[in-house]
Scaffold this active site. Structure first.
Site, short mmCIF file in Angstrom:
data_model
loop_
_atom_site.label_atom_id
_atom_site.label_comp_id
_atom_site.label_asym_id
_atom_site.label_seq_id
_atom_site.Cartn_x
_atom_site.Cartn_y
_atom_site.Cartn_z
N LYS A 40 3.56 -8.89 31.81
CA LYS A 40 4.47 -8.64 32.91
C LYS A 40 5.92 -8.76 32.46
CE LYS A 40 1.25 -10.75 36.17
NZ LYS A 40 1.02 -11.97 36.99
N GLY A 41 6.14 -9.52 31.39
CA GLY A 41 7.49 -9.93 31.01
C GLY A 41 8.51 -8.81 30.88
N ASP A 97 10.18 -7.88 26.03
CA ASP A 97 11.15 -8.84 26.52
C ASP A 97 11.65 -9.74 25.39
OD1 ASP A 97 8.65 -9.97 26.23
OD2 ASP A 97 8.55 -10.84 28.23
N ASP A 100 8.91 -13.75 19.55
CA ASP A 100 8.95 -15.16 19.16
C ASP A 100 8.28 -15.27 17.79
OD1 ASP A 100 8.82 -17.89 19.01
OD2 ASP A 100 7.85 -18.21 20.93
N LYS A 128 13.88 -14.50 18.87
CA LYS A 128 14.19 -15.89 18.52
C LYS A 128 14.45 -16.00 17.03
CE LYS A 128 11.91 -18.23 22.25
NZ LYS A 128 10.87 -19.18 22.66
N ASP A 156 8.72 -15.89 32.35
CA ASP A 156 8.27 -16.89 33.32
C ASP A 156 8.03 -18.25 32.70
OD1 ASP A 156 5.89 -16.15 31.86
OD2 ASP A 156 4.75 -17.17 33.42
N ARG A 162 10.62 -15.25 36.99
CA ARG A 162 10.78 -13.90 36.42
C ARG A 162 11.90 -13.12 37.10
NH1 ARG A 162 6.27 -12.82 33.15
NH2 ARG A 162 4.30 -13.67 33.88
P1 5GP Z 1 5.04 -13.92 20.14
O1 5GP Z 1 3.68 -13.32 20.04
O2 5GP Z 1 6.13 -13.08 19.51
O3 5GP Z 1 5.08 -15.35 19.65
O4 5GP Z 1 5.38 -14.09 21.68
C1 5GP Z 1 5.55 -13.02 22.49
C2 5GP Z 1 5.29 -13.37 23.93
O5 5GP Z 1 5.30 -14.77 24.19
C3 5GP Z 1 6.39 -12.78 24.79
O6 5GP Z 1 6.12 -11.45 25.15
C4 5GP Z 1 6.41 -13.74 25.96
O7 5GP Z 1 5.44 -13.34 26.90
C5 5GP Z 1 6.00 -15.07 25.36
N1 5GP Z 1 7.18 -15.87 25.00
C6 5GP Z 1 7.66 -16.12 23.78
N2 5GP Z 1 8.75 -16.90 23.84
C7 5GP Z 1 8.98 -17.13 25.16
C8 5GP Z 1 9.98 -17.88 25.88
O8 5GP Z 1 10.92 -18.48 25.35
N3 5GP Z 1 9.88 -17.87 27.24
C9 5GP Z 1 8.88 -17.22 27.90
N4 5GP Z 1 8.89 -17.30 29.22
N5 5GP Z 1 7.91 -16.52 27.25
C10 5GP Z 1 7.97 -16.48 25.90
#
Ligand code: 5GP
Length: 184
Positions: A40-41, A97, A100, A128, A156, A162
């Site tokens: 949803k992000g 969005d 990370d 990040k 969220d 959101r």
């Molecule tokens: P990754 O797989 O790159 O670690 O994370 C991606 C997903 O984790 C993003 O699409 C999001 O849904 C969630 N996410 C990562 N960091 C954050 C954060 O700081 N806040 C929120 N609300 N969601 C995050």
């Protein structure tokens, strides 16, 4: 938990998305562009970024969930909703969005690549710094942020926040009750 410091204001977000949209417009002129947002992000980024792209674009959505804790990604991704149509031969731009660890995007990229798009690139509002477990090559990036957990503008915490038009840091503690004197 409560809403902490505002990291990126609504005005800053819109200004940056306008720049990204102009760049995307220049890069994809004359091409069959399909924007793919990850629900949803990314719903807000999709809505605003697409309005800054002055081309006849097609939009599609995927929904994924990653197993794990509320504030951390496990890297194991489950597709809850797949794309409506085939993407072979089309220019696909994934709209995200936040990046990370990069695990979600690595999974998505691999999943979409086997469908043979003409090209596959990534646009993300946030990234990040210093936390990527796997390197993801992002073509269009809005802002690099510190490795804090952030909320707002599509992001969220336990399903909430959101709808905030800005991006803020999530802080430990209770939301202050209205009228409670500080220190009381
Ligand atoms: P990754 O797989 O790159 O670690 O994370 C991606 C997903 O984790 C993003 O699409 C999001 O849904 C969630 N996410 C990562 N960091 C954050 C954060 O700081 N806040 C929120 N609300 N969601 C995050």
């Amino acid at each position: 938990m409560r809403i902490g410091r505002v990291l990126i204001s609504a005005e800053q977000i819109q200004a940056r998305l306008a720049e990204m949209g102009a760049q995307i417009t220049a890069d994809y002129r004359g091409k069959d562009l399909l924007l793919v947002a990850v629900l949803k992000g990314a719903f807000m980024v999709m809505a605003d970024l697409s309005r800054h792209i002055a081309l006849p674009v097609d939009l599609d959505f995927m929904a994924v969930s990653s197993y794990g804790e509320a504030t951390r990604t496990s890297g194991v991704v489950r597709i809850l909703k797949d794309l409506d149509r085939e993407i072979s031969g089309r220019h696909v731009l994934i709209v995200e969005d936040i990046v990370d660890s990069g695990l979600t995007l690595q999974y998505l990229r691999r999943n979409l690549e086997v469908r043979r798009p003409a090209s596959l690139e990534i646009a993300t509002l946030l990234s990040k710094s210093g936390l990527q477990v796997v390197p993801v090559s992002v073509r269009y990036m809005g802002f690099e942020i510190p490795p804090d957990f952030v909320i707002g503008y599509g992001l969220d915490y336990l399903g909430q926040y959101r709808n905030l038009p800005y991006v803020a840091v999530m802080e430990e503690g209770e939301e202050p009750a209205e009228g409670t004197p500080s220190g009381a």
